[in-house]
Write a protein that holds these residues in place. Structure first.
Motif, PDB file in Angstrom:
ATOM      1  N   TYR A  40      -2.449   1.378  -0.176  1.00  0.00           N
ATOM      2  CA  TYR A  40      -2.166   2.776  -1.134  1.00  0.00           C
ATOM      3  C   TYR A  40      -3.292   3.676  -1.438  1.00  0.00           C
ATOM      4  O   TYR A  40      -3.457   4.582  -2.087  1.00  0.00           O
ATOM      5  N   VAL A  75      -5.533  -2.338  -7.799  1.00  0.00           N
ATOM      6  CA  VAL A  75      -5.831  -1.756  -9.727  1.00  0.00           C
ATOM      7  C   VAL A  75      -6.135  -2.679  -9.816  1.00  0.00           C
ATOM      8  O   VAL A  75      -6.458  -4.151  -9.289  1.00  0.00           O
ATOM      9  N   CYS A 101      -1.387  -0.702 -13.566  1.00  0.00           N
ATOM     10  CA  CYS A 101       0.247  -0.907 -12.861  1.00  0.00           C
ATOM     11  C   CYS A 101       0.758  -0.833 -13.793  1.00  0.00           C
ATOM     12  O   CYS A 101       1.629  -1.320 -14.677  1.00  0.00           O
ATOM     13  N   SER A 102       2.418   0.646 -13.682  1.00  0.00           N
ATOM     14  CA  SER A 102       2.423   0.330 -14.996  1.00  0.00           C
ATOM     15  C   SER A 102       3.820  -0.282 -14.542  1.00  0.00           C
ATOM     16  O   SER A 102       4.447  -1.138 -15.875  1.00  0.00           O
ATOM     17  N   MET A 103       4.327  -1.150 -13.447  1.00  0.00           N
ATOM     18  CA  MET A 103       4.904  -1.880 -13.551  1.00  0.00           C
ATOM     19  C   MET A 103       4.694  -3.587 -14.465  1.00  0.00           C
ATOM     20  O   MET A 103       5.152  -4.360 -15.147  1.00  0.00           O
ATOM     21  N   ASN A 136       1.774  -8.555  -9.201  1.00  0.00           N
ATOM     22  CA  ASN A 136       1.429  -7.269 -10.151  1.00  0.00           C
ATOM     23  C   ASN A 136       1.836  -7.480 -11.474  1.00  0.00           C
ATOM     24  O   ASN A 136       2.872  -7.672 -12.219  1.00  0.00           O
ATOM     25  N   SER A 225       7.348   2.534 -11.022  1.00  0.00           N
ATOM     26  CA  SER A 225       7.371   3.338 -11.445  1.00  0.00           C
ATOM     27  C   SER A 225       7.584   4.558 -10.317  1.00  0.00           C
ATOM     28  O   SER A 225       8.358   5.876 -10.341  1.00  0.00           O
ATOM     29  N   VAL A 226       6.992   4.675  -8.883  1.00  0.00           N
ATOM     30  CA  VAL A 226       6.773   4.383  -7.382  1.00  0.00           C
ATOM     31  C   VAL A 226       8.019   4.571  -6.587  1.00  0.00           C
ATOM     32  O   VAL A 226       8.789   4.766  -6.177  1.00  0.00           O
ATOM     33  N   HIS A 227       8.583   3.268  -6.570  1.00  0.00           N
ATOM     34  CA  HIS A 227       9.580   3.155  -5.850  1.00  0.00           C
ATOM     35  C   HIS A 227      10.730   2.993  -6.900  1.00  0.00           C
ATOM     36  O   HIS A 227      11.696   3.208  -5.431  1.00  0.00           O
ATOM     37  N   GLU A 252      10.507  -3.221  -3.335  1.00  0.00           N
ATOM     38  CA  GLU A 252       9.699  -3.029  -4.699  1.00  0.00           C
ATOM     39  C   GLU A 252      11.391  -1.716  -4.899  1.00  0.00           C
ATOM     40  O   GLU A 252      11.288  -1.338  -6.022  1.00  0.00           O
ATOM     41  N   CYS A 314       0.985   6.685  -6.351  1.00  0.00           N
ATOM     42  CA  CYS A 314       0.575   6.131  -7.426  1.00  0.00           C
ATOM     43  C   CYS A 314      -0.732   6.234  -7.767  1.00  0.00           C
ATOM     44  O   CYS A 314      -1.939   6.577  -7.321  1.00  0.00           O
ATOM     45  N   THR A 316      -2.261   5.903 -10.269  1.00  0.00           N
ATOM     46  CA  THR A 316      -3.111   4.671 -10.448  1.00  0.00           C
ATOM     47  C   THR A 316      -4.328   4.307  -9.609  1.00  0.00           C
ATOM     48  O   THR A 316      -5.066   4.530  -9.347  1.00  0.00           O
ATOM     49  N   MET A 317      -3.372   4.018  -8.431  1.00  0.00           N
ATOM     50  CA  MET A 317      -3.705   3.660  -7.319  1.00  0.00           C
ATOM     51  C   MET A 317      -4.907   4.889  -6.581  1.00  0.00           C
ATOM     52  O   MET A 317      -6.259   4.842  -6.581  1.00  0.00           O
TER      53      MET A 317
HETATM   54 FE1  SF4 Z   1       2.424  -1.187  -9.763  1.00  0.00          FE
HETATM   55 FE2  SF4 Z   1       1.343   1.036  -8.028  1.00  0.00          FE
HETATM   56 FE3  SF4 Z   1       1.969  -1.157  -6.834  1.00  0.00          FE
HETATM   57 FE4  SF4 Z   1       3.911   0.066  -8.511  1.00  0.00          FE
HETATM   58  S1  SF4 Z   1       3.157   1.263  -6.659  1.00  0.00           S
HETATM   59  S2  SF4 Z   1       3.734  -1.411  -8.323  1.00  0.00           S
HETATM   60  S3  SF4 Z   1       2.452   1.394 -10.319  1.00  0.00           S
HETATM   61  S4  SF4 Z   1       0.406  -0.286  -8.163  1.00  0.00           S
END
Ligand code: SF4
Ligand code: 13P
Length: 362
Positions: A40, A75, A101-103, A136, A225-227, A252, A314, A316-317
């Motif tokens: 990512y 991350v 990673c928000s998850m 994660n 939150s992305v998927h 995800e 994402c 944060t990525m």
């Molecule tokens: Fe975490 Fe980003 Fe992967 Fe979603 S896409 S699980 S927020 S690292």
């Protein structure tokens, strides 16, 4: 921050010049440094990775390398995992500490311990339940799993891990991602009546004692939150607009999206799937935007669409940019390390056990 160069100066440097500076510094450091890059990562960063991959591949590479410095372009949980799997003499650096990673933030040690104690009001978790944490997650949760007979999984080995976990105990507590657990279980033929959802905000996770007694899979109510932005309607629309298109989704994504997909797999599996496709085959891909854009660039002979009409990136990525990568390299060159990720010893021991249980599954 390194005192020889300010971040502002780097942001003022034209990108080609900065990329050239990174390339020179990286070459100077040679084998002293290994750069790991998750799929990512943005284009300007992934080009500097010595190894690219999904979470499993990058964890395996971290466990194998003897490079004194590992720069993890990914991350926080990935860098923590690398620190757990490397020796005390090796240094793991996350170029931007804000790359979380928000998850992973959706389950913490206190909540999981509260859940375990809640389960203990109904069953005997240390005899009945294998805790399984998605990679994660924080090192503290990997440690929790190690200490309680549990294990780590990634999006590419989840089925194998669930089989192992059910081989040891009747029930599984799976956190923090509901969807990876649910999608994998559905693919294994586990019926809905065997699964319950654990909402950490409610007593007994919102379940009755009878439901807990009956359940074989307890799914934590967490998500990416992305998927979560991909919807089943997006897959339907793609099929209408592009007959013959193949829908690829990351696990995800919700179950309703994965049920509409032709192929569900980790980022590495998605990359491999597209690499092996016949020329002309069209794809709509439900995973992070940077990876989908890269696949599009790499496969001009295959029409590749982003599954959602809205942007799912994402953020944060994306925080790891060339400027932060340069500072990470410079800090190694000058012996003044920034942003080292160091998991406390108290978590490291048990977390290593749960990670090694996973890696030993092959
Ligand atoms: Fe975490 Fe980003 Fe992967 Fe979603 S896409 S699980 S927020 S690292
Ligand atoms: P992969 O292990 O499939 O690369 O997934 C990591 C991740 O965070 C996906 O959101």
């Amino acid at each position: 921050m390194n005192n020889q160069v300010s971040m502002q100066t780097l942001y003022d440097t034209p990108e080609p010049d900065l990329l050239e500076k990174i390339a020179q510094l990286r070459a100077r450091l040679g084998d002293k440094v290994l750069i790991l890059g998750h799929h990512y990562q943005r284009e300007e960063v992934i080009g500097f990775a010595d190894i690219t991959g999904d979470s499993l591949k990058l964890a395996q590479q971290a466990a194998k390398t003897d490079a004194p410095y590992i720069i993890f372009c990914g991350v926080h949980f990935m860098a923590e995992t690398a620190d757990i799997l490397t020796s005390n003499e090796q240094t793991v650096i996350l170029p931007d500490l804000a790359a979380g990673c928000s998850m992973a933030d959706m389950a913490d040690e206190e909540q999981v311990t509260r859940c375990w104690n809640g389960l203990a009001e109904v069953i005997q978790p240390d005899q009945d339940v294998t805790p399984v944490t998605y990679i994660n997650s924080t090192a503290a949760l990997k440690s929790f799993c190690g200490e309680h007979g549990g294990i780590v999984c990634t999006s590419s080995n989840c089925e194998r891990v669930l089989k192992w976990a059910w081989g040891n105990r009747d029930k599984i507590l799976f956190f923090p991602d509901q969807h990876l657990g649910e999608n994998t279980a559905v693919a294994m033929g586990v019926p809905d009546v065997d699964m319950i959802l654990w909402d950490p905000a409610r007593p007994l996770g919102g379940n009755t004692p009878e439901a807990i007694e009956k359940a074989r899979l307890i799914l934590w109510k967490g998500f990416c939150s992305v998927h979560q932005l991909f919807r089943p309607e997006h897959a339907e629309l793609m099929r209408q607009n592009y007959p013959g298109i193949e829908i690829l989704a990351h696990p995800e994504c919700s179950r309703r999206v994965c049920e509409k997909a032709d192929f569900v797999g980790s980022t590495e599996a998605i990359v491999r799937h597209v690499d092996q496709a016949a020329k002309g085959q069209a794809f709509a891909i439900g995973t992070e935007l940077n990876l989908v854009n890269r696949l599009r660039l790499m496969h001009p002979g295959n029409p590749i669409y982003f599954l959602s009409p809205t942007v799912c990136m994402c953020s944060t990525m994306f925080r790891t940019d060339p400027q932060h990568l340069y500072i990470a390299l410079l800090s190694i060159a000058e012996g003044n390390i920034n942003n080292q990720i160091k998991v406390p010893d108290v978590d490291k021991r048990w977390a290593k056990l749960s990670l090694n249980r996973m890696l030993n599954l092959g």
